[in-house]
Design a protein around this motif. Sequence first.
Motif, PDB file in Angstrom:
ATOM      1  N   TYR A   1       0.824  -1.213   0.000  1.00  0.00           N
ATOM      2  CA  TYR A   1       0.000   0.000   0.000  1.00  0.00           C
ATOM      3  C   TYR A   1       0.860   1.266   0.000  1.00  0.00           C
ATOM      4  CZ  TYR A   1      -3.296   3.503   1.815  1.00  0.00           C
ATOM      5  OH  TYR A   1      -4.056   4.631   2.014  1.00  0.00           O
ATOM      6  N   LYS A   2       1.933   1.269   0.782  1.00  0.00           N
ATOM      7  CA  LYS A   2       2.762   2.474   0.926  1.00  0.00           C
ATOM      8  C   LYS A   2       4.241   2.083   1.016  1.00  0.00           C
ATOM      9  CE  LYS A   2       1.951   6.944   3.155  1.00  0.00           C
ATOM     10  NZ  LYS A   2       1.385   7.527   1.937  1.00  0.00           N
ATOM     11  N   PRO A   3       4.854   1.729  -0.117  1.00  0.00           N
ATOM     12  CA  PRO A   3       6.225   1.197  -0.103  1.00  0.00           C
ATOM     13  C   PRO A   3       7.275   2.162   0.432  1.00  0.00           C
ATOM     14  CG  PRO A   3       5.380   1.417  -2.360  1.00  0.00           C
ATOM     15  CD  PRO A   3       4.257   1.701  -1.448  1.00  0.00           C
ATOM     16  N   ASN A   4       7.029   3.471   0.323  1.00  0.00           N
ATOM     17  CA  ASN A   4       8.038   4.431   0.772  1.00  0.00           C
ATOM     18  C   ASN A   4       8.341   4.305   2.266  1.00  0.00           C
ATOM     19  OD1 ASN A   4       5.292   5.615   1.045  1.00  0.00           O
ATOM     20  ND2 ASN A   4       6.409   7.310   1.997  1.00  0.00           N
ATOM     21  N   LEU A   5       7.372   3.797   3.055  1.00  0.00           N
ATOM     22  CA  LEU A   5       7.595   3.645   4.498  1.00  0.00           C
ATOM     23  C   LEU A   5       8.731   2.672   4.796  1.00  0.00           C
ATOM     24  CD1 LEU A   5       3.897   3.337   5.762  1.00  0.00           C
ATOM     25  CD2 LEU A   5       5.330   5.394   5.722  1.00  0.00           C
ATOM     26  N   TYR A   6       8.970   1.751   3.883  1.00  0.00           N
ATOM     27  CA  TYR A   6       9.951   0.684   4.119  1.00  0.00           C
ATOM     28  C   TYR A   6      11.246   0.891   3.332  1.00  0.00           C
ATOM     29  CZ  TYR A   6       6.018  -1.783   6.218  1.00  0.00           C
ATOM     30  OH  TYR A   6       4.960  -2.144   7.027  1.00  0.00           O
ATOM     31  N   SER A   7      11.387   2.032   2.683  1.00  0.00           N
ATOM     32  CA  SER A   7      12.522   2.222   1.771  1.00  0.00           C
ATOM     33  C   SER A   7      13.723   2.920   2.404  1.00  0.00           C
ATOM     34  CB  SER A   7      12.073   3.039   0.564  1.00  0.00           C
ATOM     35  OG  SER A   7      11.813   4.386   0.939  1.00  0.00           O
ATOM     36  N   GLN A   8      13.489   3.728   3.435  1.00  0.00           N
ATOM     37  CA  GLN A   8      14.530   4.559   4.067  1.00  0.00           C
ATOM     38  C   GLN A   8      15.146   5.532   3.068  1.00  0.00           C
ATOM     39  OE1 GLN A   8      17.325   2.546   6.688  1.00  0.00           O
ATOM     40  NE2 GLN A   8      15.917   0.840   6.939  1.00  0.00           N
ATOM     41  N   LEU A   9      14.417   5.862   2.010  1.00  0.00           N
ATOM     42  CA  LEU A   9      14.920   6.813   1.024  1.00  0.00           C
ATOM     43  C   LEU A   9      14.748   8.266   1.467  1.00  0.00           C
ATOM     44  CD1 LEU A   9      13.745   5.039  -2.232  1.00  0.00           C
ATOM     45  CD2 LEU A   9      16.086   5.775  -1.780  1.00  0.00           C
ATOM     46  N   TYR A  10      13.972   8.473   2.527  1.00  0.00           N
ATOM     47  CA  TYR A  10      13.718   9.844   2.978  1.00  0.00           C
ATOM     48  C   TYR A  10      15.001  10.576   3.367  1.00  0.00           C
ATOM     49  CZ  TYR A  10      14.251   8.051   7.750  1.00  0.00           C
ATOM     50  OH  TYR A  10      14.753   7.466   8.904  1.00  0.00           O
ATOM     51  N   VAL A  11      16.055   9.829   3.732  1.00  0.00           N
ATOM     52  CA  VAL A  11      17.302  10.484   4.167  1.00  0.00           C
ATOM     53  C   VAL A  11      18.018  11.160   3.012  1.00  0.00           C
ATOM     54  CG1 VAL A  11      17.605   8.853   6.061  1.00  0.00           C
ATOM     55  CG2 VAL A  11      18.735   8.413   3.880  1.00  0.00           C
ATOM     56  N   HIS A  12      17.575  10.922   1.765  1.00  0.00           N
ATOM     57  CA  HIS A  12      18.196  11.550   0.603  1.00  0.00           C
ATOM     58  C   HIS A  12      17.461  12.813   0.170  1.00  0.00           C
ATOM     59  CE1 HIS A  12      20.793   8.048   0.163  1.00  0.00           C
ATOM     60  NE2 HIS A  12      19.724   7.306   0.355  1.00  0.00           N
ATOM     61  N   GLU A  13      16.386  13.154   0.870  1.00  0.00           N
ATOM     62  CA  GLU A  13      15.688  14.401   0.567  1.00  0.00           C
ATOM     63  C   GLU A  13      16.563  15.581   0.971  1.00  0.00           C
ATOM     64  OE1 GLU A  13      11.889  14.443   2.447  1.00  0.00           O
ATOM     65  OE2 GLU A  13      11.214  12.580   1.501  1.00  0.00           O
ATOM     66  N   ALA A  14      16.466  16.664   0.228  1.00  0.00           N
ATOM     67  CA  ALA A  14      17.292  17.850   0.504  1.00  0.00           C
ATOM     68  C   ALA A  14      17.017  18.397   1.906  1.00  0.00           C
ATOM     69  CB  ALA A  14      17.019  18.924  -0.542  1.00  0.00           C
ATOM     70  N   GLU A  15      15.751  18.317   2.350  1.00  0.00           N
ATOM     71  CA  GLU A  15      15.389  18.853   3.662  1.00  0.00           C
ATOM     72  C   GLU A  15      16.045  18.074   4.810  1.00  0.00           C
ATOM     73  OE1 GLU A  15      11.539  19.211   1.135  1.00  0.00           O
ATOM     74  OE2 GLU A  15      13.307  17.918   1.255  1.00  0.00           O
TER      75      GLU A  15
END
Length: 450
Positions: A204-218
């Motif tokens: 349903y929401k794959p981004n929760l399990y990706s840990q890709l958020y650490v690559h966001e500029a913010e």
Amino acid sequence: MVDPNSLNEEDIRELQNDPLFSEIMTKIMKERWSDQHLRSLDTMTLYLTVKSLMMSSAVADPERDMYLDRDRCSEIYQKVKEDFENEEVSDDLIETYKKNLRPLKDQAEKWKTDLRKEIFGKKYEEIEELRVSDRKDKEEAINRIEEDHQHSRNEELWDEIDEIESKISHISQFPYSVEQIKEDPPTANGDPNHFLKHCAVRIYKPNLYSQLYVHEAEYEDYPLKWVPAPVCEDRLAYGAFKQGEMPEAVITGRVNSEGYLDELLSDVEIVPPFRQRTDLIEEVVANYRDERYASVINLILPQIEFLMWKYAAHLDSNRNVDILIDADYTDPWELNIREEDDMKLVNIDGDPLEEYPIRDLVQQTALREHLNPDIVQYFVNELFEERNPILHGNLSDYHTELEAAKKILFFEHILSQLIDSIGDHYTERAKEMDEFDEIDVPMEYMTADE
């Protein structure tokens, strides 16, 4: 090494009551347990168990259940259960997963493009033109340009590209396969559907399990990224930060949690040089509980510096990490830099440093390779910058609960790393002994949680 045959009963009793000895023996027993029992587990069972643990660390059960209450996610969950019952993977769920994954993959490609532009500069457009050209040698030409930009100043950028690709490769795999369905799914907290629920939420929401958020500029501006928190907590706190909040509870909640400070006092007893300083750490804890935050900070800052030097001495003496040269101490726990007339630090390239302030120890020596990069950044850019103004009386508004909790959390994290490193050192030595393979540790030695 002490000859065990030379120990009398009093020596043995003293050893058994020693917190460091107990910690080392626990580490050795766990290592031996792993050797005995994990290797005997079925490969697929072990794989699914690890996979379940990783999903649990990415999304905590309350958040997982929140999504399961949504109609669309609940529908997916029902289909996942049908898949496991019928021992098949639904084409409909695979297509749903691909659709939900697409925005994440597109974002990852954009990050990779931005990083490549930063690496190649004006050459980036030339590479892209080569890719769509009819030149027979275009691959060789692209490789030559890429090789010319592999130098050390781009190393972190290349590493980030590799990290993004690795995470996308991992998350692109559907949460389960036909082979995995045929095995009994791992349970947790008595819930036989624990694994299935996580699979549904991941679809349903794959981004929760990706840990890709650490690559966001913010994320670069997120001030709490150094905090050693579970992935699920870090992601939620970062989300709050993006909404304009300062999620202080990530730090204060941890320090105020039941048993945290008591465990810190127990850990202090494990490390020999801190046994003479137990009263200082007890006072830190008492002051924090009584909300005397200035006293907490004033007391713990010198102990943090003391701890960093002991960690460095341990790594240099026991872990073959080149940090100190021409030091006179014989026992790393006895290092006193004020008594070291000839000692020098060695930087990461092996060159001696004439002076050795604590900032250089953390930032320029191989000690930094044994610390999370965000921990190093926090120490150098924030904690160290506060140290002198506070201890020299030039700051008067530093004593908040958050700032006191930060220092305690930092101290506890480094102390835990040192304890782990000590345990690893003696475990490696134990494994070199013939007697290690003769140690029999029953399966029941480890609890389900461990």
